[in-house]
Design a protein around this motif. Structure first.
Motif, PDB file in Angstrom:
ATOM      1  N   CYS A  90       0.823  -1.207   0.000  1.00 56.26           N
ATOM      2  CA  CYS A  90       0.000   0.000   0.000  1.00 56.26           C
ATOM      3  C   CYS A  90       0.857   1.257   0.000  1.00 56.26           C
ATOM      4  O   CYS A  90       1.699   1.444   0.889  1.00 56.26           O
ATOM      5  N   ASN A  91       0.637   2.086  -1.029  1.00 58.87           N
ATOM      6  CA  ASN A  91       1.294   3.404  -1.135  1.00 58.87           C
ATOM      7  C   ASN A  91       2.824   3.290  -1.178  1.00 58.87           C
ATOM      8  O   ASN A  91       3.368   2.193  -1.305  1.00 58.87           O
ATOM      9  N   ARG A  92       3.490   4.422  -1.100  1.00 58.33           N
ATOM     10  CA  ARG A  92       4.934   4.485  -1.375  1.00 58.33           C
ATOM     11  C   ARG A  92       5.761   3.585  -0.473  1.00 58.33           C
ATOM     12  O   ARG A  92       6.526   2.746  -0.952  1.00 58.33           O
ATOM     13  N   ASP A  93       5.603   3.736   0.832  1.00 63.10           N
ATOM     14  CA  ASP A  93       6.462   2.967   1.729  1.00 63.10           C
ATOM     15  C   ASP A  93       6.116   1.483   1.718  1.00 63.10           C
ATOM     16  O   ASP A  93       6.964   0.646   2.050  1.00 63.10           O
ATOM     17  N   GLY A  94       4.908   1.161   1.327  1.00 66.07           N
ATOM     18  CA  GLY A  94       4.531  -0.249   1.193  1.00 66.07           C
ATOM     19  C   GLY A  94       5.027  -0.874  -0.099  1.00 66.07           C
ATOM     20  O   GLY A  94       4.932  -2.089  -0.277  1.00 66.07           O
ATOM     21  N   GLY A  95       5.529  -0.035  -1.019  1.00 68.62           N
ATOM     22  CA  GLY A  95       6.088  -0.548  -2.266  1.00 68.62           C
ATOM     23  C   GLY A  95       5.065  -0.778  -3.353  1.00 68.62           C
ATOM     24  O   GLY A  95       5.305  -1.552  -4.284  1.00 68.62           O
ATOM     25  N   ILE A 101      -5.927  -2.357  -6.597  1.00 69.69           N
ATOM     26  CA  ILE A 101      -5.532  -3.323  -5.560  1.00 69.69           C
ATOM     27  C   ILE A 101      -5.341  -4.738  -6.088  1.00 69.69           C
ATOM     28  O   ILE A 101      -5.997  -5.164  -7.043  1.00 69.69           O
ATOM     29  N   HIS A 102      -4.448  -5.435  -5.445  1.00 69.92           N
ATOM     30  CA  HIS A 102      -4.137  -6.819  -5.808  1.00 69.92           C
ATOM     31  C   HIS A 102      -3.436  -7.481  -4.641  1.00 69.92           C
ATOM     32  O   HIS A 102      -2.728  -6.816  -3.878  1.00 69.92           O
ATOM     33  N   PHE A 103      -3.643  -8.782  -4.514  1.00 71.32           N
ATOM     34  CA  PHE A 103      -2.885  -9.595  -3.572  1.00 71.32           C
ATOM     35  C   PHE A 103      -1.803 -10.317  -4.358  1.00 71.32           C
ATOM     36  O   PHE A 103      -2.101 -10.950  -5.382  1.00 71.32           O
ATOM     37  N   HIS A 104      -0.575 -10.239  -3.880  1.00 72.42           N
ATOM     38  CA  HIS A 104       0.488 -11.102  -4.396  1.00 72.42           C
ATOM     39  C   HIS A 104       0.367 -12.449  -3.683  1.00 72.42           C
ATOM     40  O   HIS A 104       0.238 -12.490  -2.451  1.00 72.42           O
ATOM     41  N   VAL A 105       0.438 -13.534  -4.433  1.00 77.11           N
ATOM     42  CA  VAL A 105       0.497 -14.877  -3.850  1.00 77.11           C
ATOM     43  C   VAL A 105       1.834 -15.467  -4.276  1.00 77.11           C
ATOM     44  O   VAL A 105       2.088 -15.661  -5.471  1.00 77.11           O
ATOM     45  N   LEU A 106       2.697 -15.676  -3.278  1.00 76.93           N
ATOM     46  CA  LEU A 106       4.080 -16.055  -3.563  1.00 76.93           C
ATOM     47  C   LEU A 106       4.419 -17.364  -2.867  1.00 76.93           C
ATOM     48  O   LEU A 106       4.046 -17.568  -1.704  1.00 76.93           O
ATOM     49  N   GLY A 107       5.156 -18.207  -3.560  1.00 80.45           N
ATOM     50  CA  GLY A 107       5.589 -19.451  -2.925  1.00 80.45           C
ATOM     51  C   GLY A 107       6.584 -20.184  -3.789  1.00 80.45           C
ATOM     52  O   GLY A 107       6.984 -19.720  -4.862  1.00 80.45           O
ATOM     53  N   GLY A 108       7.000 -21.343  -3.279  1.00 76.84           N
ATOM     54  CA  GLY A 108       7.971 -22.155  -4.005  1.00 76.84           C
ATOM     55  C   GLY A 108       9.389 -21.932  -3.536  1.00 76.84           C
ATOM     56  O   GLY A 108      10.332 -22.512  -4.079  1.00 76.84           O
ATOM     57  N   ARG A 109       9.548 -21.063  -2.543  1.00 77.38           N
ATOM     58  CA  ARG A 109      10.857 -20.892  -1.906  1.00 77.38           C
ATOM     59  C   ARG A 109      10.616 -20.349  -0.501  1.00 77.38           C
ATOM     60  O   ARG A 109       9.510 -19.909  -0.172  1.00 77.38           O
ATOM     61  N   ARG A 110      11.658 -20.378   0.327  1.00 73.53           N
ATOM     62  CA  ARG A 110      11.550 -19.898   1.701  1.00 73.53           C
ATOM     63  C   ARG A 110      11.770 -18.386   1.730  1.00 73.53           C
ATOM     64  O   ARG A 110      12.751 -17.888   1.173  1.00 73.53           O
ATOM     65  N   PHE A 111      10.857 -17.659   2.381  1.00 75.76           N
ATOM     66  CA  PHE A 111      10.995 -16.200   2.473  1.00 75.76           C
ATOM     67  C   PHE A 111      11.584 -15.791   3.810  1.00 75.76           C
ATOM     68  O   PHE A 111      11.389 -16.464   4.817  1.00 75.76           O
ATOM     69  N   GLY A 112      12.270 -14.668   3.810  1.00 79.00           N
ATOM     70  CA  GLY A 112      12.792 -14.121   5.045  1.00 79.00           C
ATOM     71  C   GLY A 112      11.753 -13.243   5.739  1.00 79.00           C
ATOM     72  O   GLY A 112      10.754 -12.830   5.147  1.00 79.00           O
ATOM     73  N   TRP A 113      11.998 -12.984   7.010  1.00 78.07           N
ATOM     74  CA  TRP A 113      11.169 -12.060   7.780  1.00 78.07           C
ATOM     75  C   TRP A 113      12.056 -11.308   8.751  1.00 78.07           C
ATOM     76  O   TRP A 113      12.906 -11.946   9.383  1.00 78.07           O
ATOM     77  N   PRO A 114      11.941  -9.992   8.911  1.00 82.05           N
ATOM     78  CA  PRO A 114      10.997  -9.131   8.217  1.00 82.05           C
ATOM     79  C   PRO A 114      11.390  -8.898   6.772  1.00 82.05           C
ATOM     80  O   PRO A 114      12.555  -9.098   6.421  1.00 82.05           O
ATOM     81  N   PRO A 115      10.422  -8.457   5.939  1.00 84.03           N
ATOM     82  CA  PRO A 115      10.727  -8.182   4.540  1.00 84.03           C
ATOM     83  C   PRO A 115      11.681  -6.992   4.432  1.00 84.03           C
ATOM     84  O   PRO A 115      11.727  -6.143   5.309  1.00 84.03           O
ATOM     85  N   GLY A 116      12.406  -6.931   3.344  1.00 84.35           N
ATOM     86  CA  GLY A 116      13.403  -5.861   3.162  1.00 84.35           C
ATOM     87  C   GLY A 116      12.780  -4.506   2.942  1.00 84.35           C
ATOM     88  O   GLY A 116      11.594  -4.370   2.757  1.00 84.35           O
TER      89      GLY A 116
END
Ligand code: AMP
Ligand code: ZN
Length: 116
Positions: A90-95, A101-116
């Motif tokens: 959402c908006n600038r700082d959210g990237g 609006i849209h939902f990204h659905v991501l998978g197939g690899r391990r993600f880090g947390w927190p996001p960059g």
């Protein structure tokens, strides 16, 4: 209501081609053109809504359905059991780069947390 300069309104109407993996008339889903993971799809309402800040009480059912569509696509892609991520920027700082609006659905690899 569609907005002439909006990329996802143009994908919704078919003016811009995309690899569609779901369409139920209210929501559609496409493969992200620049995937950030082995599976990366976008769940998008046909109706133009600029940001998740513009969602209201009347949209609650539709937003719930966006999660259901995301789940079904994750299961179809075979990423559900190992795990996946659903993201709405959402908006600038959210990237956010596409203001429909849209939902990204991501998978197939391990993600880090927190996001960059
Ligand atoms: P966001 O930055 O959260 O607004 O996400 C927009 C996403 O749309 C990015 O991941 C882009 O790679 C993706 N994208 C941009 N243009 C297209 C397109 N023509 N077809 C599919 N995905 C696109
Ligand atoms: Zn739009």
């Amino acid at each position: 209501m569609s907005t002439p300069d909006c990329l996802f309104c143009k994908v919704s109407s078919g003016d811009i081609p995309a690899e569609k993996v779901h369409d139920d008339g209210e929501l559609f889903a496409i493969k992200d053109i620049n995937p950030a993971a082995p599976t990366h799809v976008l769940v998008i309402p046909h109706r133009h809504i600029e940001t998740i800040l513009d969602l209201g009480p009347d949209d609650e059912k539709m937003v719930g359905k966006m999660y259901t569509v995301a789940k079904n696509l994750a299961q179809e892609a075979g990423i559900a059991d190992d795990g996946y991520r659903v993201v709405a920027n959402c908006n600038r700082d959210g990237g956010q780069s596409v203001y429909h609006i849209h939902f990204h659905v991501l998978g197939g690899r391990r993600f880090g947390w927190p996001p960059g």
